[in-house]
Design an enzyme around this catalytic site. Structure first.
Site, PDB file in Angstrom:
ATOM      1  N   GLU A 135     -31.174 -11.324  18.354  1.00 66.19           N
ATOM      2  CA  GLU A 135     -31.879 -10.388  17.459  1.00 66.19           C
ATOM      3  C   GLU A 135     -31.888  -9.013  18.119  1.00 66.19           C
ATOM      4  OE1 GLU A 135     -35.729 -12.040  16.639  1.00 66.19           O
ATOM      5  OE2 GLU A 135     -34.841 -13.834  15.714  1.00 66.19           O
ATOM      6  N   ALA A 138     -34.146  -9.443  21.070  1.00 65.71           N
ATOM      7  CA  ALA A 138     -34.081 -10.618  21.957  1.00 65.71           C
ATOM      8  C   ALA A 138     -32.675 -11.193  22.033  1.00 65.71           C
ATOM      9  CB  ALA A 138     -35.041 -11.702  21.465  1.00 65.71           C
ATOM     10  N   THR A 166     -21.006 -13.166  15.513  1.00 61.35           N
ATOM     11  CA  THR A 166     -19.563 -13.394  15.347  1.00 61.35           C
ATOM     12  C   THR A 166     -19.301 -14.029  13.976  1.00 61.35           C
ATOM     13  OG1 THR A 166     -19.333 -13.669  17.728  1.00 61.35           O
ATOM     14  CG2 THR A 166     -17.595 -14.643  16.368  1.00 61.35           C
ATOM     15  N   ALA A 186     -41.081 -23.107  23.554  1.00 60.01           N
ATOM     16  CA  ALA A 186     -39.744 -23.669  23.319  1.00 60.01           C
ATOM     17  C   ALA A 186     -39.794 -24.772  22.251  1.00 60.01           C
ATOM     18  CB  ALA A 186     -39.181 -24.222  24.619  1.00 60.01           C
ATOM     19  N   GLU A 252     -20.009 -24.225  25.466  1.00 60.19           N
ATOM     20  CA  GLU A 252     -19.825 -22.833  25.031  1.00 60.19           C
ATOM     21  C   GLU A 252     -19.388 -21.954  26.207  1.00 60.19           C
ATOM     22  OE1 GLU A 252     -23.341 -23.560  21.828  1.00 60.19           O
ATOM     23  OE2 GLU A 252     -23.454 -21.732  22.995  1.00 60.19           O
ATOM     24  N   ARG A 253     -19.945 -22.238  27.373  1.00 60.78           N
ATOM     25  CA  ARG A 253     -19.600 -21.425  28.552  1.00 60.78           C
ATOM     26  C   ARG A 253     -18.211 -21.762  29.057  1.00 60.78           C
ATOM     27  NH1 ARG A 253     -25.948 -21.270  29.780  1.00 60.78           N
ATOM     28  NH2 ARG A 253     -26.178 -19.516  28.354  1.00 60.78           N
ATOM     29  N   GLN A 346      -3.315  -0.836  35.677  1.00 56.37           N
ATOM     30  CA  GLN A 346      -2.953   0.253  36.591  1.00 56.37           C
ATOM     31  C   GLN A 346      -1.439   0.288  36.830  1.00 56.37           C
ATOM     32  OE1 GLN A 346      -5.085   2.474  37.581  1.00 56.37           O
ATOM     33  NE2 GLN A 346      -3.891   3.583  39.113  1.00 56.37           N
ATOM     34  N   GLY A 350       0.466   5.355  32.679  1.00 57.31           N
ATOM     35  CA  GLY A 350      -0.068   5.930  31.439  1.00 57.31           C
ATOM     36  C   GLY A 350       0.092   5.009  30.241  1.00 57.31           C
ATOM     37  N   GLY A 374     -24.275 -15.690  26.979  1.00 59.58           N
ATOM     38  CA  GLY A 374     -25.164 -15.602  28.136  1.00 59.58           C
ATOM     39  C   GLY A 374     -24.516 -14.654  29.130  1.00 59.58           C
TER      40      GLY A 374
END
Ligand SMILES: Cc1cc2nc3c(=O)[nH]c(=O)nc-3n(C[C@H](O)[C@H](O)[C@H](O)COP(=O)(O)OP(=O)(O)OC[C@H]3O[C@@H](n4cnc5c(N)ncnc54)[C@H](O)[C@@H]3O)c2cc1C
Length: 387
Positions: A135, A138, A166, A186, A252-253, A346, A350, A374
């Site tokens: 949110e 949060a 997403t 919680a 998810e991680r 790098q 350019g 997270g």
């Protein structure tokens, strides 16, 4: 062929996985060419029919059981899909969130009726998924969310606003994290499934203008007295939301780490090819010792990361990946991804700064990997709890 010195682990080297990998690669070559992805970036959204095409090709619900319309595969199939997204540069297509984040919530926590109601339509692409936790006030501190879902008769009435979501412009099935009892900490958080087609009081806000991943329709969402039947509470009991979220976080991680290592491999492959071609002072850029040392370091670090990610995938397939190890993978691989992409850029000089070169886009797209799912600081907090 990977540029890293790691053989495919046995669990990823089976023939059917190789055939599947080939099919996914061909699907993206056909439907997500560089020109198509450039168009999506310009439109700040992936074409809606890409979801239908993915459904027709059997790419939605890869690890969802066949009885619910899925492909009946496992996490290895999700890994192949995520790797191909990274290797082919299909950034912004939120299919891994649909497949490997939202569908598992319904598979793991949904009632039989809920699974039958939603999974088959998610597997065809009739429904596109999103999950709305964050949110404006949060993000990391999820317990501070303000969105409420009040039970009134046989309905929940949802009020609140979400951001950074997403698939926000496209999704028509959204898992909303809301407080069903604001006084219960919680234990007062629940997950509500909102089908948005025709949902009164539901509004999509801005499709947010981002530093990278422009093809992704990351958006604001507003819920103003949105009513859903009580049967849309995910699972059977109120107050389970936080525990449901915690249960899915390791996967998810790990997803972010898998996407990160694919980007590392692509960045290295593109850079090695470039420095062999590009000339300065009468020789190839690769012939400078600095280039060789930079790429030797990147290849070494990428190889170490690949071994660790493979270990985590194996643990996860065995149901043994704990939250701290998944957090290590998320934070360390996404940090490394940013470092390697920067060093590779790098070496393009350019041209590395020009958006027409994939390395420039990868530089911008990678940055958020350290933030979403997270933040990397929150990952370190979780790891520190195990000290
Ligand atoms: C492109 C994109 C896509 C996203 N997709 C989704 C989605 O689909 N669904 C969804 O719900 N959310 C999504 N998010 C939101 C994302 O998960 C959050 O942005 C993230 O969790 C961080 O929350 P925040 O932005 O509120 O940052 P904050 O929580 O305000 O953090 C700000 C800074 O403070 C640090 N910080 C906070 N707490 C601590 C602490 N205790 N100790 C040390 N440092 C701390 C953070 O690490 C960060 O550096 C997305 C974000 C982006 C950018």
């Amino acid at each position: 062929m990977s540029v890293l010195n790691v053989e495919k682990p046995a669990f990823m080297a089976e023939e059917d996985i190789a055939i599947f990998e080939d099919a996914v690669g061909k699907f993206f070559d056909e439907h997500a060419s560089e020109t198509t992805v450039a168009k999506w970036r310009k439109n700040h959204c992936v074409d809606r029919d890409m979801w239908t095409k993915a459904g027709e090709a059997g790419l939605l619900g890869l690890s969802t059981p066949e009885q619910y319309g899925g492909a009946g595969g496992d996490y290895r199939h999700e890994v192949v899909l995520m790797e191909q997204l990274g290797l082919k540069g299909v950034d912004g297509f939120g299919i891994s969130l649909h497949n490997a984040i939202v569908m598992p919530y319904i598979t793991h926590y949904g009632t039989e009726e809920q699974k039958q109601r939603w999974l088959p339509r998610l597997a065809t692409g009739e429904l596109v998924a999103a999950i709305a936790m964050t949110e404006p006030g949060a993000g990391s501190d999820l317990q501070a969310i303000k969105t409420t879902a009040k039970k009134v008769g046989n309905q929940y009435v949802i009020n609140g606003s979400k951001t950074f979501i997403t698939n926000g412009q496209t999704a028509n099935l959204i898992i909303v994290v809301a407080k069903t009892d604001a006084s219960a900490g919680a234990r007062g958080t629940s997950l509500l499934v909102v089908e948005t087609d025709g949902a009164e009081g539901f509004e999509r806000g801005r499709n947010l203008d981002k530093l990278g991943q422009e093809a992704q329709d990351t958006s604001e969402l507003f819920f103003n007295e949105v009513k859903v039947p009580t049967e849309n509470l995910l699972g059977t009991d109120e107050g389970q939301g936080f525990f449901q979220l915690m249960g899915q976080l390791p996967q998810e991680r790990l997803n972010i780490a898998v996407q990160g290592i694919a980007t590392i491999e692509r960045a290295l492959a593109l850079t090695i090819a470039y420095v062999k071609e590009r000339k300065a002072f009468g020789k190839a850029i690769l012939d400078f010792q600095n280039t060789q040392f930079v790429l030797a370091e990147c290849k070494t670090e990428g190889t170490v990361a690949r071994v660790f990610v493979n270990h985590c995938i194996e643990q996860h397939l065995a149901g043994k990946l704990d939250a701290a190890t998944a957090s290590m993978a998320k934070y360390w691989v996404s940090d490394l991804e940013n470092k390697i992409v920067d060093r590779c850029l790098q070496l393009f000089g350019g041209f590395g700064f020009m958006n027409e070169y994939p390395i420039a886009r990868m530089y911008r797209d990678s940055r958020v990997q350290r933030i979403y799912g997270g933040t990397n600081e929150i990952m370190k907090l979780l790891i520190a709890r195990t000290l």
